[in-house]
Enzyme design. Sequence first.
Site, mmCIF file in Angstrom:
data_model
loop_
_atom_site.group_PDB
_atom_site.id
_atom_site.type_symbol
_atom_site.label_atom_id
_atom_site.label_comp_id
_atom_site.label_asym_id
_atom_site.label_seq_id
_atom_site.Cartn_x
_atom_site.Cartn_y
_atom_site.Cartn_z
ATOM 1 C CB SER A 77 -0.922 0.013 1.220
ATOM 2 O OG SER A 77 -1.822 -1.074 1.176
ATOM 3 C CD GLU A 95 1.272 1.994 4.096
ATOM 4 O OE1 GLU A 95 1.883 0.998 4.526
ATOM 5 O OE2 GLU A 95 0.043 2.126 4.154
#
Length: 356
Positions: free
Chosen positions: A280, A352
């Site tokens: 992700s 992230e």
Amino acid sequence: MSYSIREIGENIKNSPLFEGSVEYSVPLSDLTTMRVGGPAEIFIRPQNELSAAVAVSICKKLGVKVFILGGGSNVVVNDEGFSGAVIASRSMSGISLVPKVLDEYSTEDYPNAKEAVTVELTVLAGTQIQELNQWCERYGITGLETFAGLPGTVGGATYMNARCYETDFSSTIKAVKYIDIDAIPQRIESMSTYDINPDSFIKTYTMTEGSQDWGYKKSPFQKTRRFITEVIMELKALDPYICGGQTANPAIQDYIKQKNQARIQDRQDKGQFKAPSAGSVFKNNHSYGKPSGAIIDEVGLKGTKIGGAQVAPWHGNFVINTGTATAADIRQLVAFIREKVHENTGFNLEPEIIFV
């Protein structure tokens, strides 16, 4: 006085306290799941905490930048590489177990389970998550199936507080050992083991209930000068006899293995292993009400390409390497996604992945 890269490497290798390997110009694209990036000037694989402390200390003293690399699953390295030392934790791996308490235990999907031993696992930071899951299968230890198929190391998952299927990695953690880089004694590389007090720089973080140090993809090790070396986890062993050193009953092994395989299959079905990626790209903002992937999909960015980097056609929150991507392509695509999402929704996506 300035030092050449090789002189710095030789200083590390020549320390009587250092065990491990030192290499030069090692391609980092081979060591990251995104498969991009140039070489590390110095690539160091310490075999234990003391060796890691020696390597960090020499680099710090000589003004060499240091990056700690775990499994490389959440990292995008510059095309030019890393100007400094990459210290890889992968040679610092291993798992040990201490039994604690035998209690009654039951679970709906395995009715034969009547009791379980609370066990304390000590896992070295460089241990691969896959290796840990397989070890738990062998010894019938439950509690980590949620993370089956997660690439990377235990140290990396702790640092990022990885989250899988609504479960934080920190939920399994009891304590974390780490090197306090600022507390490493000066000239440790020339000291004898008798003169070193490891407790002065190898420290332990203990989990406390209700601590605000941990949160969604947040840990007390991010943006600090702490090198995670060991993670102590509290889990359940479904076969009490493993505490005598033997492996678990085959039926219990199969039960844990099936749960692990179900998670791995789900990841495969979602396309997580179809192409090189860093997982992700953006954190989810739970207050917004939609996962980042859904927001990106709604803006119409699925499949968008810049160079060899592409928003995965099957998942909006994956940026994949189609085979020719550069780190620059990935950076540009991530910036483009953020810009378009903000233009259309007013929402600021927070990456992230770590750009090095």
